[in-house]
Design an enzyme around this catalytic site. Structure first.
Site, PDB file in Angstrom:
ATOM      1  N   HIS B 321       0.815  -1.221   0.000  1.00 16.87           N
ATOM      2  CA  HIS B 321       0.000   0.000   0.000  1.00 16.87           C
ATOM      3  C   HIS B 321       0.840   1.259   0.000  1.00 16.87           C
ATOM      4  O   HIS B 321       0.349   2.345  -0.303  1.00 16.87           O
ATOM      5  CB  HIS B 321      -0.941   0.010   1.213  1.00 16.87           C
ATOM      6  N   GLY B 322       2.107   1.163   0.357  1.00 15.00           N
ATOM      7  CA  GLY B 322       2.966   2.349   0.331  1.00 15.00           C
ATOM      8  C   GLY B 322       4.039   2.284   1.390  1.00 15.00           C
ATOM      9  O   GLY B 322       3.990   1.453   2.309  1.00 15.00           O
TER      10      GLY B 322
END
Lengths: 480, 509
Positions: B321-322
């Site tokens: 997701h990051g």
């Protein structure tokens, strides 16, 4: 297949190709004949041209789709022998869907009405709306005034109008704690003694003279009354003939009606101009009353039957969905610009501001002359005061007042007309001895005086009344 | 707005046209052009990155299919992960530098192509599949179409080539069944995203929703606040992403293409491991197939090794997701929960007295899973890790339960939507069961039997009614949708409003 392909290609052209050509022609980088097609780059951003194109493209697409549908139907009729059967099937499907839609709509409407009734039966009664929800009701001045809530509540209640011969309307009789209106639609001035031997002062004007934003004791006539009582011996009768949305011609007619009935004043005070400007801004013509279209509609009974949209929007189902939709949407950021551009004003009718302002001022002066003649005939003194507004004078405006000024200036056609009228009055008022501009009446006051662009607090009314009285005392030394 | 609608219409029309082309290759080429046109609206640079990635992956795939060697596979992995790292993970690290420094300025200039995380994983799965011996022979156009397939290119679901390739090669299949099923999914997705997610996010009155609960309340959350925010955000994410997935799956289905499912009623899961087979399924299955299983197999001699692999896999899931500490901790948290769950299962096998009566056990299991997942969402959504810790502390501290920091309407709205969801699911499954009973009774000719009890009769009547509604779905759904659209359109027009379109949460990843 061909139709779908053509439509696809058309959409590609409409969405990607043509906008790119418009953009390059806007920059003058396209073929010369295309460049020549676009003018006015100095005043219009490229987005305007693109929006125009999209509008045209959308109309063309709809037209093409409709014609395509028409051709398709014709082709179908010509080529298919089993068409009758197909029509039957289609008709049946459409009929069932339409019937179901109606049934479901009826069921939904019944359900929402039922729930709404149950809800209102069980829920607590909602708090009574104090005023009309206008911004002026909540300016900081009123926060410390214990009468304010009562006043705005009563103000909303006094909106009921009665027809009044020759002038159109006056408020219905009302007897509140902060507002009292007599049987003739005249706002009562506290302490006024109108016996035969009294000194009579008639005040005329629009809502500012009537006293929007001020309780009975805080209007201009009320302060004139109390100040005159101090100045004069004997009974004083200040009558407030001011009424919301009146223009100067209505003021003069009101005076004539009083004179005709034998009610002759000692002094007549006229405090107007902004009403004349606003009425002309609405209609594009000088010398007409405000909201002429509405009055004409009522008189001519030209109200058209409700449209389908009006019927739908009046349903309970619609209000439920509208309520839900409002949670899921935001106000269109371009709404203000659009509303301003869509409003019908003198500008949208192509009327020049200078001509209109000249006509307004000319009418105003004609009314002045009529009053002057009447004064000579009936033997009373008269005074005309040009009403100030928030953008006039040199008062140090509070932040709230700055906002009011900006709001006024944002309505460009109105502000332009207002400015032109006041400039013309400034230039030509010298020849009218009893016409006074009092723009600087609030200059020394740093506190909040304005409650909107034209109306003031009771403090403002007191200053105005003092100023008027000063002028009257200079012009009529024998007042005492 | 007109341009966006125009673009979508153009894409749809070209898509319809492409689907009717008699030549499969011609159709694939036109569909690829449509997909590129669609993706190109986000920027030509993004399109160039996608095409480059597709070409490189295709080349690596060809090389691997000739001879699958570790260096070739690692080269293929590098071809995917280096750009992803550059665009996705490097900027947050560079932004750690002071504002105004060259690192900071560089980070600001790097913009990740839309959907890169999704199509990179699709490219990787292709290489892994070939390496595992899957016989895949896509043409260049087919592979590029797989990478750029317009319904899924922005935010997934993460597709697999073995599933998509046969569908790209099949004859045109726009059928009434597909249109009906696809449209239903589309309506479901639109409702979830534009009604439920929107209201839950922004609140009944502006600034009283889940978003404001996280962003505007700076500290001072009460215990109840944290639970409501965790549950509320879980549902917000579900409505947003599952809504999006429904729209994508529905659109593709209308044209006869079945893309993988992404959600399957995750909040009804009774264990954490079941939850991860129902939440963002296309990604969690990807991680299971290409990370968990190979890694677990690599160390199967050690009993503790699967637990480590659980944590590694879920950390990777979070990191996908990051590059944020909160995402990494989110992954570790779920990895540890899966480990605990596995231990719990083993304990129950060893100590049968831990077994609860069936229904009570299931309910307790469901409740525990639901609350643990909700607590996890706090870390996923918190703006910083310290904020997440502060919220967790409030949830675990009894004294914090006396304090409420959020408006009353927030609790009412969240509870209504969450309970409403469960009620709807319950009604749906009861109706489904009754419908099955009705069909069974119909097939067995028991409908007219006099021996039926009142309860059975009621069940059969309701089953028949449900069957009727299901069989005549569009006869009533089409008018309902038309009325709602008409009224909503009228209200929007009259209020001079615009639809408050908040971006899909997963387009940010």
């Amino acid at each position: 297949m061909f139709v779908v392909g053509s439509l696809g290609l058309w959409l590609v052209c409409a969405v990607w190709v043509v906008p790119a050509i418009i953009e390059s022609a806007y920059r003058g980088e396209s073929w010369s004949f295309l460049n020549r097609m676009i003018t006015g780059q100095a005043t219009h951003p490229v987005g305007d041209y693109l929006q125009d194109w999209y509008r045209v493209a959308a109309k063309l697409t709809i037209a093409a789709l409709l014609s395509g549908l028409g051709f398709w139907l014709v082709g179908l009729v010509i080529n298919r022998p089993a068409l009758v059967y197909r029509i039957q099937i289609t008709y049946k499907a459409v009929a069932i869907l339409a019937l179901n839609a109606l049934l479901l709509l009826a069921a939904f409407e019944l359900a929402t009405r039922g729930i709404s009734k149950i809800w209102s039966a069980f829920s607590k009664p909602s708090e009574q709306l104090v005023g009309e929800g206008e911004a002026r009701e909540t300016v900081s001045y009123y926060a410390s005034q214990d009468w304010a809530k009562q006043f705005w509540h009563e103000f909303r209640q006094t909106r009921r109008q009665h027809y009044y011969p020759y002038v159109g309307w006056r408020r219905a009789p009302f007897n509140g704690k902060t507002i009292q209106i007599d049987q003739n639609g005249i706002r009562v001035t506290p302490g006024a003694d109108c016996s035969a031997a009294s000194f009579k002062v008639f005040t005329f004007g629009g809502s500012t003279m009537w006293g929007t934003g001020s309780p009975s004791w805080g209007t201009i006539p009320a302060y004139l009354q109390s100040d005159l009582e101090k100045l004069r011996r004997g009974p004083v009768c200040v009558m407030n003939f001011g009424e919301t949305a009146y223009v100067s011609t209505q003021d003069v007619i009101m005076l004539q009606l009083q004179l005709r009935s034998g009610n002759v004043p000692d002094v007549a005070i006229f405090y107007s101009v902004s009403g004349d400007v606003y009425a002309a801004y609405q209609s594009g013509r000088a010398g007409l009353p405000m909201n002429l279209d509405q009055m004409a509609t009522k008189f001519e009974m030209t109200k058209s039957p409700p449209t389908m949209v009006e019927l739908l929007t009046s349903s309970q189902s619609y209000s439920v969905i509208e309520d839900l939709t409002s949670k899921l949407t935001i106000a269109d950021p371009r709404q203000g610009e659009r509303a301003a551009s869509e409003l019908v004003t003198y500008e949208s009718k192509g009327i020049e501001v200078s001509k209109l302002s000249d006509a307004i001022v000319q009418n105003y002066f004609e009314n002045y002359k009529i009053v002057k003649s009447l004064a000579q005939t009936y033997g009373f003194k008269y005074f005309f005061f040009v009403q100030p507004h928030v953008a006039r004078g040199s008062k140090s405006l509070t932040s709230e007042e700055q906002d009011m000024k900006q709001k006024l200036q944002k309505d460009i056609p109105l502000y332009k007309l207002l400015t032109a009228v006041y400039q013309t009055l400034d230039l030509r008022s010298a020849t009218y001895q009893n016409l006074h501009t009092i723009d600087h009446v609030f200059d020394g006051d740093n506190a909040l005086i304005w409650i909107d662009a034209f109306h003031v607090t009771p403090v403002g009314n007191q200053l105005l009344a003092q100023k008027m009285l000063d002028v009257i005392r200079v012009s009529a030394p024998g007042l005492r | 707005m007109i341009q966006t609608i125009g673009s979508i219409l153009a894409v749809l029309l070209l898509w319809v046209l492409g689907w009717h082309l008699p030549s499969v290759k011609g159709r694939q080429l036109l569909l690829l052009i449509v997909s590129y046109l669609f993706y190109g609206t986000w920027g030509i640079g993004f399109l160039a990155a996608l095409i480059m990635s597709s070409l490189l992956n295709y080349a690596c795939g060809l090389a691997l299919s000739r001879k699958a060697t570790a260096p070739r596979l690692w080269l293929g992995i590098a071809v995917n992960l280096v750009p992803l790292t550059f665009f996705k993970y490097l900027p947050p690290l560079l932004e750690l530098g002071s504002a105004g420094s060259w690192q900071y300025d560089l980070a600001r200039q790097i913009i990740m192509p839309v959907g890169m995380s999704f199509w990179t994983f699709q490219g990787l799965s292709y290489l892994f599949d070939i390496n595992l011996g899957e016989e895949l022979d896509p043409s260049l156009v087919e592979f590029c179409l797989y990478m750029a397939f317009w319904p899924t290119v922005v935010s997934g679901p993460v597709c697999r080539l073995p599933n998509m390739l046969p569908q790209f090669r099949q004859p045109a299949s726009i059928t009434w069944e597909n249109i009906s099923a696809g449209s239903l999914r589309l309506i479901q997705g639109l409702t979830m995203k534009f009604v439920l997610a929107q209201i839950l996010g922004s609140g009944w009155t502006p600034g009283t929703g889940v978003v404001a609960g996280f962003d505007q309340v700076k500290g001072g959350w009460g215990g109840i606040d944290v639970w409501f925010l965790g549950i509320g955000f879980g549902f917000l994410l579900f409505f947003d992403f599952a809504g999006y997935s429904h729209m994508v799956i529905g659109t593709a289905r209308i044209f006869g293409i079945r893309v993988p499912e992404n959600f399957d009623r995750p909040f009804l899961s009774t264990t954490p491991s079941v939850f991860w087979t129902r939440w963002h399924m296309s990604l969690s299955f990807w991680i299971r197939d290409y990370v968990f299983i190979p890694l677990a197999a690599a160390g199967r001699r050690y009993r503790w090794w699967p637990y480590i692999v659980f944590v590694i896999s879920m950390t990777l899931f979070g990191l996908w997701h990051g590059a944020k500490l909160t995402f990494i901790v989110f992954g570790i948290y779920h990895g540890l929960i899966l480990v605990l769950h596995r231990w719990g299962q083993q304990l129950r096998q060893r100590f049968p007295m831990l077994h609860r009566p069936h229904h009570l056990g299931r309910f307790l299991s469901w409740g525990t899973t639901f609350l643990l997942m909700s607590l996890g969402f706090i870390c996923f959504r918190a703006n910083t890790f310290s904020e997440a810790v502060s919220m967790w502390r409030s949830a675990l501290s009894p004294s914090a339960y006396r304090h409420f920091a959020l408006p009353q309407s927030f609790y009412i709205l969240t509870a209504t939507i969450v309970l409403g969801y469960f009620a709807l699911e319950a009604v749906n499954s009861v109706l489904l069961a009754w419908r099955l009973r009705y069909r069974q009774a119909l097939s067995e000719g028991r409908l007219g039997a006099r021996s039926l009890s009142p309860a059975s009769t009621f069940t059969l009547i309701m089953g028949a009614f449900s069957h009727f509604l299901s069989a005549t779905l569009w006869w009533w759904l089409a008018p309902v949708v038309s009325i709602l659209v008409l009224f909503a359109g009228l209200a929007i027009y009259k209020q001079s409003a615009v639809i408050a379109i908040t971006p899909f949460i997963y387009t940010l990843f």
